[in-house]
Design a protein around this motif. Structure first.
Motif, short mmCIF file in Angstrom:
data_model
loop_
_atom_site.label_atom_id
_atom_site.label_comp_id
_atom_site.label_asym_id
_atom_site.label_seq_id
_atom_site.Cartn_x
_atom_site.Cartn_y
_atom_site.Cartn_z
N ALA A 31 0.84 -1.21 0.00
CA ALA A 31 0.00 0.00 0.00
C ALA A 31 0.87 1.25 0.00
O ALA A 31 0.60 2.22 -0.74
CB ALA A 31 -0.94 -0.01 1.20
N ILE A 32 1.93 1.25 0.80
CA ILE A 32 2.85 2.40 0.85
C ILE A 32 3.57 2.55 -0.48
O ILE A 32 3.71 3.67 -1.00
CB ILE A 32 3.85 2.25 2.01
N ILE A 33 4.00 1.45 -1.07
CA ILE A 33 4.73 1.50 -2.34
C ILE A 33 3.84 2.08 -3.44
O ILE A 33 4.26 2.95 -4.21
CB ILE A 33 5.24 0.09 -2.73
N ILE A 34 2.60 1.63 -3.51
CA ILE A 34 1.67 2.14 -4.52
C ILE A 34 1.39 3.62 -4.28
O ILE A 34 1.37 4.43 -5.22
CB ILE A 34 0.39 1.30 -4.55
N GLN A 35 1.18 3.99 -3.00
CA GLN A 35 0.93 5.39 -2.68
C GLN A 35 2.13 6.25 -3.07
O GLN A 35 1.96 7.35 -3.62
CB GLN A 35 0.64 5.54 -1.19
N LYS A 36 3.33 5.79 -2.80
CA LYS A 36 4.54 6.55 -3.15
C LYS A 36 4.66 6.70 -4.67
O LYS A 36 5.05 7.77 -5.15
CB LYS A 36 5.80 5.87 -2.60
N ALA A 37 4.33 5.67 -5.41
CA ALA A 37 4.39 5.76 -6.87
C ALA A 37 3.39 6.79 -7.39
O ALA A 37 3.72 7.59 -8.27
CB ALA A 37 4.13 4.39 -7.50
N LEU A 38 2.18 6.77 -6.85
CA LEU A 38 1.17 7.75 -7.26
C LEU A 38 1.57 9.16 -6.86
O LEU A 38 1.41 10.12 -7.64
CB LEU A 38 -0.19 7.39 -6.67
N ASN A 39 2.09 9.32 -5.63
CA ASN A 39 2.54 10.63 -5.17
C ASN A 39 3.69 11.16 -6.02
O ASN A 39 3.77 12.36 -6.31
CB ASN A 39 2.96 10.59 -3.71
N TYR A 40 4.60 10.27 -6.41
CA TYR A 40 5.72 10.68 -7.24
C TYR A 40 5.23 11.17 -8.61
O TYR A 40 5.68 12.20 -9.11
CB TYR A 40 6.71 9.53 -7.43
N ARG A 41 4.28 10.43 -9.18
CA ARG A 41 3.73 10.83 -10.48
C ARG A 41 3.04 12.19 -10.37
O ARG A 41 3.21 13.06 -11.22
CB ARG A 41 2.75 9.77 -10.98
N LYS A 42 2.27 12.39 -9.29
CA LYS A 42 1.58 13.66 -9.08
C LYS A 42 2.58 14.80 -8.88
O LYS A 42 2.43 15.88 -9.44
CB LYS A 42 0.66 13.56 -7.86
N ALA A 43 3.61 14.55 -8.07
CA ALA A 43 4.63 15.58 -7.82
C ALA A 43 5.36 15.94 -9.10
O ALA A 43 5.65 17.12 -9.35
CB ALA A 43 5.61 15.10 -6.76
N ARG A 44 5.65 14.94 -9.92
CA ARG A 44 6.34 15.20 -11.18
C ARG A 44 5.48 16.09 -12.09
O ARG A 44 5.98 17.03 -12.72
CB ARG A 44 6.64 13.87 -11.87
N ALA A 45 4.17 15.82 -12.14
CA ALA A 45 3.26 16.64 -12.95
C ALA A 45 3.17 18.06 -12.41
O ALA A 45 3.15 19.03 -13.18
CB ALA A 45 1.87 15.99 -13.00
N GLU A 46 3.13 18.20 -11.07
CA GLU A 46 3.08 19.54 -10.46
C GLU A 46 4.36 20.32 -10.74
O GLU A 46 4.31 21.52 -10.99
CB GLU A 46 2.86 19.43 -8.96
N ILE A 47 5.49 19.64 -10.69
CA ILE A 47 6.77 20.30 -10.99
C ILE A 47 6.79 20.79 -12.43
O ILE A 47 7.19 21.92 -12.72
CB ILE A 47 7.95 19.36 -10.69
#
Length: 162
Positions: free
Chosen positions: A43-59
């Motif tokens: 669950a943490i790994i999937i959440q981190k992958a989604l957060n990373y994708r979102k952060a990359r788009a925000e950047i």
């Protein structure tokens, strides 16, 4: 192999559920602990992958806005109005806010404004890093202890077999 032994071997149920039910209480607890740790880690790994994708788009969105903006003051106000205060945009807005506070009424900059702006931006960076590091301690602990917990369960299972 004698016929009676062959019949007994084929009559035994070797499914995962049957093996779990035949285990001792301690072994069951170890298996349940490992299952919980595995599910929570994924669950943490999937959440981190989604957060990373979102952060990359925000950047990427912030960089496009930053380089296309004519005035940084207007960009800061626009980001604040849109409530885009995460990631690089939040760091930028924090720096711009402190820069505005560092100006005197006559338009000059107060002494040590650069260090104040750097401290505010460092604090904003630290908050972003802290938010991105949530859950990593559990992953590290799980990754380092799970093999030993599994070995403990295996040893108990072997002891129970004898």
């Amino acid at each position: 192999m004698t016929p009676d032994l062959a019949v007994a071997a084929t009559a035994s149920d070797f499914s995962m559920w049957a093996l779990f039910l035949q285990a001792t209480l301690t072994v069951k607890l170890v298996m349940l602990l490992l299952l919980f740790m595995s599910v929570y880690a994924w669950a943490i790994i999937i959440q981190k992958a989604l957060n990373y994708r979102k952060a990359r788009a925000e950047i990427d969105a912030f960089e496009a806005d930053f380089w296309s903006a004519e005035a940084l003051d207007d960009l800061s106000e626009q980001l604040t109005a849109q409530n885009r205060l995460d990631g690089m945009a939040g760091i930028f807005v924090a720096g711009m806010t402190e820069w505005r506070r560092s100006q005197r009424d006559d338009g000059a900059i107060i002494a040590n404004a650069t260090s104040r702006i750097e401290r505010v931006m460092d604090l904003a960076i630290a908050r972003q890093v802290e938010a991105h590091q949530k859950g990593l301690g559990f992953l590290a602990t799980t990754g380092s202890t799970a093999p030993f917990i599994g070995l403990f369960g295996t040893v108990l299972g072997i002891i129970g077999a004898f």
